[in-house]
Design an enzyme around this catalytic site. Structure first.
Site, PDB file in Angstrom:
ATOM      1  N   LYS A 197      56.588  51.274  45.116  1.00 54.27           N
ATOM      2  CA  LYS A 197      57.503  50.148  44.895  1.00 54.27           C
ATOM      3  C   LYS A 197      58.899  50.696  44.652  1.00 54.27           C
ATOM      4  CE  LYS A 197      54.396  47.043  42.312  1.00 54.27           C
ATOM      5  NZ  LYS A 197      54.322  46.335  41.038  1.00 54.27           N
TER       6      LYS A 197
ATOM      7  N   LYS B 164      54.043  54.335  42.878  1.00 56.94           N
ATOM      8  CA  LYS B 164      53.199  53.169  43.151  1.00 56.94           C
ATOM      9  C   LYS B 164      53.585  52.518  44.476  1.00 56.94           C
ATOM     10  CE  LYS B 164      53.878  51.127  38.988  1.00 56.94           C
ATOM     11  NZ  LYS B 164      53.760  50.142  37.884  1.00 56.94           N
TER      12      LYS B 164
HETATM   13  N1  C2G Z   1      51.815  39.369  36.232  1.00 58.35           N
HETATM   14  C1  C2G Z   1      51.215  38.137  36.010  1.00 58.35           C
HETATM   15  N2  C2G Z   1      51.480  37.091  36.860  1.00 58.35           N
HETATM   16  C2  C2G Z   1      52.303  37.250  37.925  1.00 58.35           C
HETATM   17  C3  C2G Z   1      52.918  38.493  38.152  1.00 58.35           C
HETATM   18  C4  C2G Z   1      52.656  39.553  37.285  1.00 58.35           C
HETATM   19  O1  C2G Z   1      50.441  37.943  35.057  1.00 58.35           O
HETATM   20  N3  C2G Z   1      52.490  36.210  38.741  1.00 58.35           N
HETATM   21  C5  C2G Z   1      51.511  40.484  35.323  1.00 58.35           C
HETATM   22  C6  C2G Z   1      50.837  41.661  36.025  1.00 58.35           C
HETATM   23  O2  C2G Z   1      49.466  41.400  36.206  1.00 58.35           O
HETATM   24  C7  C2G Z   1      51.112  42.801  35.048  1.00 58.35           C
HETATM   25  C8  C2G Z   1      52.471  42.385  34.441  1.00 58.35           C
HETATM   26  O3  C2G Z   1      52.690  41.024  34.776  1.00 58.35           O
HETATM   27  O4  C2G Z   1      50.117  42.849  34.039  1.00 58.35           O
HETATM   28  C9  C2G Z   1      53.593  43.231  35.007  1.00 58.35           C
HETATM   29  O5  C2G Z   1      53.577  43.103  36.400  1.00 58.35           O
HETATM   30  P1  C2G Z   1      54.439  44.101  37.306  1.00 58.35           P
HETATM   31  O6  C2G Z   1      55.827  44.113  36.829  1.00 58.35           O
HETATM   32  O7  C2G Z   1      54.158  43.792  38.747  1.00 58.35           O
HETATM   33  O8  C2G Z   1      53.837  45.498  36.884  1.00 58.35           O
HETATM   34  P2  C2G Z   1      52.989  46.511  37.733  1.00 58.35           P
HETATM   35  O9  C2G Z   1      53.860  47.125  38.787  1.00 58.35           O
HETATM   36  O10 C2G Z   1      51.695  45.910  38.086  1.00 58.35           O
HETATM   37  O11 C2G Z   1      52.824  47.697  36.668  1.00 58.35           O
HETATM   38  O12 C2G Z   1      50.497  50.837  34.186  1.00 58.35           O
HETATM   39  C10 C2G Z   1      50.421  49.685  34.939  1.00 58.35           C
HETATM   40  C11 C2G Z   1      51.669  49.351  35.638  1.00 58.35           C
HETATM   41  O13 C2G Z   1      52.812  49.890  35.063  1.00 58.35           O
HETATM   42  C12 C2G Z   1      51.748  47.868  35.870  1.00 58.35           C
END
Ligand code: C2G
Length: 130
Positions: A46, A44
């Site tokens: 990251k 991704k």
């Molecule tokens: N999130 C949120 N508010 C934020 C930051 C994150 O609601 N300020 C939510 C994201 O939208 C996501 C969850 O927290 O639903 C996890 O976020 P991340 O750890 O950034 O995960 P991500 O890399 O988006 O991975 O299969 C999908 C991925 O694995 C999601």
């Protein structure tokens, strides 16, 4: 009993993560969370600071979370949904419409404003820049 599933990296765990997990749990009775593997994060684009094992421990310890597993691929979403018998997939709205193809219902919840792992990484970098 309504089973809800959600996914995320949960690196540098913060209030936005907690809020979405709590709200995901409120959508049903049992919350299953797929935590992205370090390899998936690299795909991704990251690089997670906190290793997978620790991210899993943190998410597992939350009272709103019932079960945790490792997410190895974004494309396997529907396999995970079937395996864990989930009725609803919850994601933050940064993923809006990205997972409409899965076989269960999907809800995209509003993200918590003004907090993100990227923001935390940048803030730390600023504080320690000299
Ligand atoms: N999130 C949120 N508010 C934020 C930051 C994150 O609601 N300020 C939510 C994201 O939208 C996501 C969850 O927290 O639903 C996890 O976020 P991340 O750890 O950034 O995960 P991500 O890399 O988006 O991975 O299969 C999908 C991925 O694995 C999601």
């Amino acid at each position: 009993m309504k089973r809800v599933i959600t996914f995320g990296t949960f690196d540098l765990f913060h209030i936005g993560h907690l809020n979405i997990l709590r709200r995901a749990k409120e959508q049903g009775d049992y919350l299953i969370v797929g935590v992205s593997s370090d390899e998936l994060n690299e795909k991704k684009g990251k690089k997670s600071i906190i290793p997978l094992k620790d991210r899993i421990e943190i998410v597992k310890s939350l009272t709103c979370v019932d079960e945790v597993f490792i997410e190895d691929s974004l494309e396997l979403k529907d396999e995970y949904i079937k395996k864990y018998n989930a009725e609803l997939l919850v994601m933050g709205d940064d993923w809006k419409d990205k997972f409409n193809w899965v076989s269960c219902n999907v809800k995209y919840l509003e993200r918590t404003p003004n907090i993100s792992t990227t923001y935390l990484k940048n803030s730390i970098a600023m504080v320690y820049k000299d």
